[in-house]
Enzyme design. Structure first.
Site, PDB file in Angstrom:
ATOM      1  N   ARG A  81       0.812  -1.209   0.000  1.00  0.00           N
ATOM      2  CA  ARG A  81       0.000   0.000   0.000  1.00  0.00           C
ATOM      3  C   ARG A  81       0.851   1.267   0.000  1.00  0.00           C
ATOM      4  O   ARG A  81       0.370   2.332  -0.347  1.00  0.00           O
ATOM      5  CB  ARG A  81      -0.971  -0.026   1.190  1.00  0.00           C
ATOM      6  CG  ARG A  81      -2.097   0.956   1.105  1.00  0.00           C
ATOM      7  CD  ARG A  81      -3.396   0.464   1.751  1.00  0.00           C
ATOM      8  NE  ARG A  81      -3.224  -0.211   3.017  1.00  0.00           N
ATOM      9  CZ  ARG A  81      -3.126   0.392   4.209  1.00  0.00           C
ATOM     10  NH1 ARG A  81      -3.167   1.708   4.285  1.00  0.00           N
ATOM     11  NH2 ARG A  81      -3.004  -0.325   5.309  1.00  0.00           N
ATOM     12  N   TYR A 135     -15.696  14.737 -18.025  1.00  0.00           N
ATOM     13  CA  TYR A 135     -16.206  13.369 -17.994  1.00  0.00           C
ATOM     14  C   TYR A 135     -17.369  13.305 -17.010  1.00  0.00           C
ATOM     15  O   TYR A 135     -17.319  13.901 -15.931  1.00  0.00           O
ATOM     16  CB  TYR A 135     -15.078  12.421 -17.601  1.00  0.00           C
ATOM     17  CG  TYR A 135     -15.527  11.027 -17.245  1.00  0.00           C
ATOM     18  CD1 TYR A 135     -16.319  10.287 -18.111  1.00  0.00           C
ATOM     19  CD2 TYR A 135     -15.144  10.450 -16.044  1.00  0.00           C
ATOM     20  CE1 TYR A 135     -16.740   9.006 -17.777  1.00  0.00           C
ATOM     21  CE2 TYR A 135     -15.547   9.178 -15.707  1.00  0.00           C
ATOM     22  CZ  TYR A 135     -16.348   8.460 -16.577  1.00  0.00           C
ATOM     23  OH  TYR A 135     -16.757   7.195 -16.235  1.00  0.00           O
ATOM     24  N   ASP A 200      -7.164  17.419 -17.184  1.00  0.00           N
ATOM     25  CA  ASP A 200      -7.390  16.034 -17.589  1.00  0.00           C
ATOM     26  C   ASP A 200      -6.882  15.886 -19.018  1.00  0.00           C
ATOM     27  O   ASP A 200      -7.421  16.476 -19.954  1.00  0.00           O
ATOM     28  CB  ASP A 200      -8.883  15.716 -17.506  1.00  0.00           C
ATOM     29  CG  ASP A 200      -9.176  14.230 -17.719  1.00  0.00           C
ATOM     30  OD1 ASP A 200      -8.443  13.580 -18.494  1.00  0.00           O
ATOM     31  OD2 ASP A 200     -10.151  13.725 -17.127  1.00  0.00           O
ATOM     32  N   LYS A 225      -7.612   4.211 -20.555  1.00  0.00           N
ATOM     33  CA  LYS A 225      -7.846   4.559 -21.950  1.00  0.00           C
ATOM     34  C   LYS A 225      -6.573   4.394 -22.789  1.00  0.00           C
ATOM     35  O   LYS A 225      -6.068   3.288 -22.941  1.00  0.00           O
ATOM     36  CB  LYS A 225      -8.419   5.968 -22.025  1.00  0.00           C
ATOM     37  CG  LYS A 225      -9.560   6.252 -21.040  1.00  0.00           C
ATOM     38  CD  LYS A 225     -10.720   5.277 -21.135  1.00  0.00           C
ATOM     39  CE  LYS A 225     -11.971   5.750 -20.405  1.00  0.00           C
ATOM     40  NZ  LYS A 225     -11.870   5.825 -18.939  1.00  0.00           N
TER      41      LYS A 225
END
Length: 412
Positions: A81, A135, A200, A225
């Site tokens: 982590r 988005y 973004d 993507k």
């Protein structure tokens, strides 16, 4: 090689140390520079969740150091982590491509955005200034205040006036999802003053633009993507300076939105072909734009000035019939894969956004969004042509609302 100190310059054994490498070269070699010296060609996948240590005092000191700054612990890994060697290779490579000091990877693009909001909110800076469209899920996260944030929506010209003492972030997406509207990132960054600008860059990728060079402090990717590129990995990443990266690592450690090592491996592999994929798909997209713009069944085509593989177009007929009619093109949400995808934003990716807000942002009910892949352009056009069908002629005096002037290029 010290990857942290080689975020923008590297030595390939031929060029002078400190000389920048071309993007195509960095895409292949960044994050892998040490492999040959280890007798390796492919990067190893480290699946460990924990790591042995017989020196608990030293471990305590390293954990204290991480808690203070969020800097990556010196020496061997501690716990999955806090970080993972395979994921770190991808982070190094993406930072090099975006031209930033660091990058921090997460389990998804939304996890990455959530970490940014939490990191700023923890400092009492919960107000966000944002420009639509974004988005759909990013829009919803901000609007609903799910993480305690408050958003002011504005256009780029209104950013400076929208800033408040508790503004922690300005967020834009350029080209925007799904209208492909563009903003002047340098002008927006100037309007932000000392408030960090989050850009973004999912649609453009560092192949087409590097927002950090234009003043953005944070560069967000849905790595699901184009960075992955094959529709088989889900991830998010924020490229930024090392100071902000430390805050993001601490947030990731506390919230657990870590990226799986296998995903990190797939993303690193995806980066190696990113420039080739983006440029090839962009060439095909440009040709499809030319044909769609000349087609009487199509009311309007949106395509960004910086080019790219994303196309948006509005039809005179029923967009749902187009979705139902494709055979080669895949009717599916998401984008950036090697195969071409098409979807109806008002029904899927932006359904969660209020209908009035959608329309105001240029996301009309007749808009279709297409992510162009690597198929032959003639095969793609044949499929689109069949799916568009005979198509109704536009009614006398019928108009399709334009996207906001100055934020996109509409090809008619």
């Amino acid at each position: 090689m010290d990857f942290a100190s080689a975020s923008t310059h590297a030595y390939d054994g031929v060029r002078t140390p400190g000389t920048p490498r071309a993007l195509a070269t960095e895409a292949v070699h960044a994050g892998r520079d040490d492999l040959a010296r280890q007798g390796l060609h492919a990067p190893p996948i480290d699946l460990s969740t924990t790591y042995p240590s017989y020196d608990s005092r030293a471990e305590a000191a390293r954990i204290d150091a991480f808690a203070a700054t969020g800097a990556e612990p010196e020496g061997p890994p501690v716990y999955g982590r806090l970080g993972n060697p395979t994921v770190a290779r991808f982070e190094t490579a993406l930072a090099r491509l975006e031209g930033t000091e660091s990058a921090v990877a997460f389990a998804s693009g939304m996890a990455a955005l959530s970490a940014v909001l939490l990191a700023r909110g923890s400092l009492g800076l919960r107000h966000v200034v944002a420009v639509r469209p974004l988005y759909g899920c990013s829009d919803h996260l901000l609007t609903a205040g799910l993480l305690g944030s408050e958003v002011t929506w504005t256009d780029p010209a209104g950013i400076a006036d929208a800033l408040r003492p508790d503004t922690g972030l300005v967020m834009v997406e350029s080209p925007a999802n799904p209208t492909l509207a563009e903003v002047d990132l340098r002008a927006v960054a100037h309007a932000c003053g000392s408030v960090p600008l989050l850009a973004d860059n999912t649609f453009a990728t560092p192949v087409l633009q590097r927002p950090a060079e234009q003043g953005a402090r944070l560069v967000l990717h849905s790595a699901t993507k184009y960075l992955g590129g094959h529709g088989d990995v889900m991830a998010g990443v924020v490229a930024c300076d090392e100071e902000f990266a430390g805050r993001l690592r601490q947030t990731r450690f506390a919230t657990g939105g870590v990226l799986h090592p296998l995903a990190g491996y797939l993303l690193l592999r995806g980066l190696s072909t990113l420039p080739v994929r983006v440029r090839a798909a962009s060439a095909t997209a440009a040709e499809l734009v030319r044909r769609l713009a000349a087609d009487p069944r199509v009311a309007r085509v949106h395509y960004p000035q910086i080019s790219g593989a994303m196309v948006a177009f509005e039809v005179y007929g029923d967009p749902h019939e187009v979705i139902a009619g494709v055979r080669l093109i895949t009717p599916a949400v998401s984008l950036g894969s090697v195969d071409t995808l098409i979807q109806h934003p008002a029904s899927i990716s932006h359904r969660i956004v209020d209908a009035g807000d959608r329309r105001d942002a240029g996301v009309g009910d007749r808009l279709l969004r297409m992510s162009v892949g690597l198929e032959d352009v003639e095969d793609l056009w044949a499929d689109l042509d069949a799916a568009l069908g005979a198509g109704p002629a536009p009614a006398m005096g019928e108009t399709i609302p334009r996207a906001r002037a100055g934020h996109s290029r509409a090809v008619v």
